[in-house]
Design a protein around this motif. Structure first.
Motif, mmCIF file in Angstrom:
data_model
loop_
_atom_site.group_PDB
_atom_site.id
_atom_site.type_symbol
_atom_site.label_atom_id
_atom_site.label_comp_id
_atom_site.label_asym_id
_atom_site.label_seq_id
_atom_site.Cartn_x
_atom_site.Cartn_y
_atom_site.Cartn_z
ATOM 1 N N THR A 1 4.522 13.408 -6.253
ATOM 2 C CA THR A 1 5.262 12.794 -5.573
ATOM 3 C C THR A 1 3.637 11.672 -5.319
ATOM 4 O O THR A 1 4.311 10.538 -4.929
ATOM 5 N N ILE A 2 2.435 12.074 -5.524
ATOM 6 C CA ILE A 2 1.466 11.217 -5.486
ATOM 7 C C ILE A 2 1.461 10.055 -6.315
ATOM 8 O O ILE A 2 1.813 9.092 -6.915
ATOM 9 N N GLN A 3 2.396 10.595 -7.304
ATOM 10 C CA GLN A 3 2.906 10.087 -8.965
ATOM 11 C C GLN A 3 4.104 9.156 -8.766
ATOM 12 O O GLN A 3 4.230 7.718 -8.936
ATOM 13 N N ASN A 4 5.245 9.621 -7.669
ATOM 14 C CA ASN A 4 6.275 8.544 -6.911
ATOM 15 C C ASN A 4 5.300 7.362 -6.329
ATOM 16 O O ASN A 4 6.033 6.055 -6.580
ATOM 17 N N VAL A 5 4.331 7.292 -5.628
ATOM 18 C CA VAL A 5 3.732 6.691 -4.708
ATOM 19 C C VAL A 5 3.419 5.577 -5.537
ATOM 20 O O VAL A 5 3.357 4.804 -5.293
ATOM 21 N N LYS A 6 2.373 6.354 -6.063
ATOM 22 C CA LYS A 6 1.718 5.145 -7.514
ATOM 23 C C LYS A 6 3.075 4.049 -7.847
ATOM 24 O O LYS A 6 2.437 3.087 -8.056
ATOM 25 N N GLN A 7 3.606 4.542 -8.435
ATOM 26 C CA GLN A 7 4.398 3.677 -8.840
ATOM 27 C C GLN A 7 6.022 2.469 -8.288
ATOM 28 O O GLN A 7 5.978 1.641 -8.593
ATOM 29 N N ALA A 8 5.468 2.861 -7.081
ATOM 30 C CA ALA A 8 5.779 2.334 -6.212
ATOM 31 C C ALA A 8 5.837 1.632 -5.114
ATOM 32 O O ALA A 8 5.843 0.957 -3.826
ATOM 33 N N SER A 9 3.915 0.979 -5.589
ATOM 34 C CA SER A 9 3.081 0.804 -4.547
ATOM 35 C C SER A 9 1.771 -0.138 -5.274
ATOM 36 O O SER A 9 1.891 0.272 -6.458
ATOM 37 N N LYS A 10 1.422 -1.353 -5.087
ATOM 38 C CA LYS A 10 0.545 -1.560 -5.856
ATOM 39 C C LYS A 10 -1.180 -1.156 -5.608
ATOM 40 O O LYS A 10 -2.055 -0.838 -5.985
ATOM 41 N N ILE B 1 1.272 -1.034 0.375
ATOM 42 C CA ILE B 1 0.343 0.369 -0.165
ATOM 43 C C ILE B 1 0.799 0.897 -0.276
ATOM 44 O O ILE B 1 2.234 1.417 -0.014
ATOM 45 N N GLY B 2 0.431 2.059 -0.543
ATOM 46 C CA GLY B 2 0.819 3.369 -0.834
ATOM 47 C C GLY B 2 -0.109 4.522 -0.179
ATOM 48 O O GLY B 2 -1.177 4.971 -0.711
ATOM 49 N N ILE B 3 0.507 5.099 0.418
ATOM 50 C CA ILE B 3 -0.095 6.749 1.195
ATOM 51 C C ILE B 3 0.134 7.691 0.672
ATOM 52 O O ILE B 3 1.595 8.189 1.275
ATOM 53 N N ALA B 4 -0.185 8.893 -0.338
ATOM 54 C CA ALA B 4 -0.011 9.876 -0.353
ATOM 55 C C ALA B 4 -0.522 10.682 0.280
ATOM 56 O O ALA B 4 -1.538 10.812 0.921
ATOM 57 N N ILE B 5 -0.150 11.962 1.462
ATOM 58 C CA ILE B 5 -0.563 12.532 2.321
ATOM 59 C C ILE B 5 -0.135 13.987 2.073
ATOM 60 O O ILE B 5 0.505 14.501 2.335
ATOM 61 N N VAL B 6 -0.963 14.515 1.094
ATOM 62 C CA VAL B 6 -0.762 15.690 0.379
ATOM 63 C C VAL B 6 -1.797 16.795 1.384
ATOM 64 O O VAL B 6 -3.215 16.552 1.090
ATOM 65 N N GLY B 7 -1.413 18.229 0.639
ATOM 66 C CA GLY B 7 -2.556 19.753 0.419
ATOM 67 C C GLY B 7 -2.262 21.024 0.004
ATOM 68 O O GLY B 7 -0.784 20.810 0.746
ATOM 69 N N GLU B 8 -3.238 21.858 1.412
ATOM 70 C CA GLU B 8 -3.143 23.128 0.901
ATOM 71 C C GLU B 8 -1.753 23.278 2.452
ATOM 72 O O GLU B 8 -1.674 23.276 3.472
ATOM 73 N N LYS B 9 -1.435 24.422 2.597
ATOM 74 C CA LYS B 9 -0.321 25.474 2.997
ATOM 75 C C LYS B 9 -1.411 25.527 4.062
ATOM 76 O O LYS B 9 -2.034 26.457 3.444
ATOM 77 N N PRO B 10 -0.772 26.380 4.863
ATOM 78 C CA PRO B 10 -1.751 26.891 5.849
ATOM 79 C C PRO B 10 -2.196 29.548 5.556
ATOM 80 O O PRO B 10 -0.881 29.143 4.593
ATOM 81 N N TYR B 11 -2.637 28.889 5.383
ATOM 82 C CA TYR B 11 -3.520 30.782 4.804
ATOM 83 C C TYR B 11 -4.566 30.963 6.503
ATOM 84 O O TYR B 11 -5.049 30.592 7.220
ATOM 85 N N ALA B 12 -4.739 31.974 6.269
ATOM 86 C CA ALA B 12 -6.850 32.321 6.814
ATOM 87 C C ALA B 12 -6.904 34.317 6.158
ATOM 88 O O ALA B 12 -5.642 34.422 5.895
ATOM 89 N N GLU B 13 -8.096 34.269 6.029
ATOM 90 C CA GLU B 13 -8.836 35.399 5.398
ATOM 91 C C GLU B 13 -8.214 35.136 4.003
ATOM 92 O O GLU B 13 -8.116 34.611 3.025
ATOM 93 N N GLY B 14 -8.193 36.814 3.916
ATOM 94 C CA GLY B 14 -8.261 37.005 2.449
ATOM 95 C C GLY B 14 -7.184 36.692 2.108
ATOM 96 O O GLY B 14 -6.935 36.045 1.118
ATOM 97 N N TRP B 15 -5.743 35.874 2.462
ATOM 98 C CA TRP B 15 -4.415 35.110 2.226
ATOM 99 C C TRP B 15 -5.399 33.956 1.476
ATOM 100 O O TRP B 15 -4.111 33.842 0.861
ATOM 101 N N GLY B 16 -6.106 34.123 1.874
ATOM 102 C CA GLY B 16 -6.232 32.138 1.168
ATOM 103 C C GLY B 16 -7.515 32.289 -0.003
ATOM 104 O O GLY B 16 -7.428 31.100 -0.345
#
Ligand code: BGC
Length: 614
Positions: free
Chosen positions: A547-556, A518-533
């Motif tokens: 990163t996700i592509q790398n994990v996919k290649q290395a896992s079933k 199993i490959g688990i990729a944990i990705v997402g947004e960097k922190p932000y607040a109010e209008g800066w987001g």
């Protein structure tokens, strides 16, 4: 010659050094003397109310009688001071709390004591509180913070999922307990006012405050908002009441893209263009529900409606909120919002107060505000009745909170901050907030017995990113220097002793000979607040996709866990992944993710806002 120059230079350097040292000593001396004078003045203040039998001091009398009695004893200046809400860093002299009779003080996000510890918070807030109680009538100051996903200003506090995650739980009882725990942690640092819950019903996830909302469904926002207010304010089991503030009144969730009045933002602080019917049916009900459940303070937003800044709307604040909904608490304006009404500060002030704003989050210059309100009363630009009404509303809430009857509860144990009991609630909230977006061939839940699991991604081992904005700093933090469990550690703790868990942030795994189960990729947004987001196209970054592509290649089999404050556009890629989980911004307890990932608990979370992956 050289020798002579060298000597001359050394002498000069010594003279400069001497001057600098002298200046440092003198400024320290001035600072010290000033502090001593302030302390002396504080001690000399005549707190007339002490040893008096005035009715407002009598906790057995009816609330309204106490309010009216106190009001009748106040000078005009004392009344005006109550209307001021000031950022703590703008109060340069503690004695100003007495001299100007300030009604409220706040820590803007990131405005913390040094060091940023619960003890330092308590002593900072206690200093303001004590000063206010040394005033002639001893009217306690209200100290407010944004503790919107736990007492997130303080490292070590329990960080609950941001509201968007709580929205996904659809669990009012849980939200009640989250609010109760938040109240206990803020109260333990001397704070009894929380600028939360946010009840904006989000219409456009490009808005940077999407994650501060319970979602886009009016009914759900109403139910969870009600539970949150009750948890903060009516905690009979904990005997702690922290004043909640429902915000941002009104229609802030419906501001339109490109309308922001702030040159750095796109949508935040913008215009709400909907008609009154939509305003009333979609955006007003959560406020109505919260008021019925005891909300005593309402914050007006920084948005505009029908060409008028919200803080200037007599119709929405006085006619609708105070008269129609019978709101008896006080209306507070948002950060500098009153001064955005008009380029002239005097005109802004009278417009807002006449519209129905009771307490003004200035948040900086209180002296000119106090002068302006004084002149406005003399000029009859603000009536005495309006001033008395605003002050009565503020006093009513202070009495209701019990502030007159006991000083800050010093006896609350600070061990409650980040306690196991609270972390358990946060972990439960994380479990219940996870939403399955895709699950091909029932890959989820994963087996704990897999031989080899690989984990990657910029959020896998990063508490700051798990926690999102409004964490220690306004715009959040990066890294693992606050207390908690990362999602990676949660996974490590959950699997069987025979399972190997390998981690590489970028997903660089050796897959020449065999691929991981199993490959688990944990990705997402960097922190932000109010209008800066504010973001025209919330999506994964190229780094995440690699990163996700790398994990996919290395896992079933590939599981992608998205840590974000809102739905991200994954349509172009999700068909390539076996399972996808929306984890929102889970906060400090990453093991809540592994609890459901490996089947110890079922997935029960449901989308609080639309998220299409095809
Ligand atoms: C936000 C409010 C917040 C206030 C105090 C403002 O910028 O809009 O939601 O309560 O700051 O920190």
């Amino acid at each position: 010659m050289k020798q002579y120059l060298k000597k001359k230079f050394t002498v000069k350097a010594l003279i400069y050094l001497g001057i600098v040292m002298g200046l440092i000593i003198i400024s320290y001396g001035i600072y010290w003397a000033n502090t001593q004078i302030q302390l002396k003045k504080l001690q000399q203040t005549v707190a007339e109310y002490k040893n008096q039998n005035w009715p407002y001091l009598n906790s057995t009398l009816p609330l309204e009688q106490r309010v009216q009695d106190l009001l009748s004893r106040m000078t005009q200046a004392e009344k005006i001071g109550q209307l001021a809400l000031v950022e703590k860093n703008s109060v340069h002299n503690l004695t100003d709390v007495i001299t100007y009779g300030l009604g409220g003080i706040l820590s803007g996000s990131g405005a913390k004591p040094e060091p940023n510890t619960p003890e330092a918070w308590l002593s900072m807030v206690t200093a303001f509180d004590t000063a206010s109680r040394n005033s002639r009538l001893g009217i306690p100051v209200l100290y407010g913070v944004d503790a919107n996903h736990g007492h997130s200003n303080v490292p070590g506090a329990t960080l609950f999922p941001h509201f968007i995650g709580l929205g996904a739980t659809h669990d009012a009882d849980l939200v009640f307990r989250v609010a109760q725990a938040t109240a206990a942690e803020t109260a333990a640092s001397g704070i009894f006012w929380n600028f939360s819950p946010m009840l904006d019903v989000v219409q456009d996830p490009r808005w940077g405050r999407t994650y501060e909302s319970f979602g886009s469904n009016t009914k759900s926002v109403s139910q969870l908002g009600e539970a949150y207010i009750k948890g903060l304010q009516n905690s009979s089991s904990t005997n702690i009441t922290v004043l909640g503030t429902v915000k941002h009144y009104l229609g802030v969730g419906a501001m339109v893209w490109g309308s922001s009045t702030n040159k750095n933002f796109f949508i935040d602080q913008g215009t709400t263009t909907i008609d009154e019917m939509t305003l009333r049916t979609v955006h007003l009900p959560p406020f109505q529900a919260a008021i019925n459940s005891g909300a005593m303070s309402v914050m007006v937003g920084l948005n505009s409606w029908q060409g008028q800044k919200m803080a200037a709307s007599h119709y929405l604040i006085t006619d609708v909120l105070k008269n129609e909904l019978a709101f008896k608490g006080f209306v507070v304006s948002d950060w500098y919002g009153v001064y955005e009404i008009d380029s002239n500060k005097y005109r802004s002030t009278i417009t807002a107060i006449n519209a129905g704003v009771d307490m003004v989050m200035l948040p900086f210059d209180y002296k000119s505000f106090i002068t302006d309100v004084g002149s406005a009363i003399r000029n009859d630009d603000i009536s005495q009745t309006r001033l008395d009404d605003a002050v009565s509303r503020i006093l009513r809430v202070k009495f209701k909170l019990g502030l007159f009857d006991h000083p800050i509860k010093q006896n609350l144990s600070q061990a409650i901050i980040g306690s196991k009991a609270h972390r358990d609630i946060a972990r439960e909230a994380v479990r219940k907030s996870l939403v399955i977006l895709k699950n091909n061939n029932h890959l989820l839940p994963l087996s704990k017995e897999a031989n080899r699991i690989i984990v990657a991604g910029a959020v896998a081992d990063n508490l700051g990113r798990q926690a999102g904005g409004w964490t220690v700093e306004w715009q959040g933090i990066d890294g693992n220097w606050i207390d908690g469990t990362t999602i990676l550690n949660g996974i490590r703790q959950a699997v069987s002793p025979t399972t190997t868990v390998e981690y590489s942030q970028a997903g660089n795994f050796d897959h020449a000979t065999s691929r991981a189960d199993i490959g688990i990729a944990i990705v997402g947004e960097k922190p932000y607040a109010e209008g800066w987001g504010d973001n025209p196209h919330p999506a994964l970054t190229d780094e995440d996709l690699t990163t996700i592509q790398n994990v996919k290649q290395a896992s079933k089999k590939l599981v992608v866990i998205i840590v974000s404050g809102r739905p991200l556009d994954i349509k172009p890629y999700a068909h390539d992944w076996d399972a996808v989980i929306a984890a929102w911004l889970p906060g400090s307890e990453g093991n809540g993710v592994s609890d459901v990932l490996f089947g110890d608990y079922p997935f029960t979370g449901k989308l609080p806002i639309a998220w299409k992956i095809k």
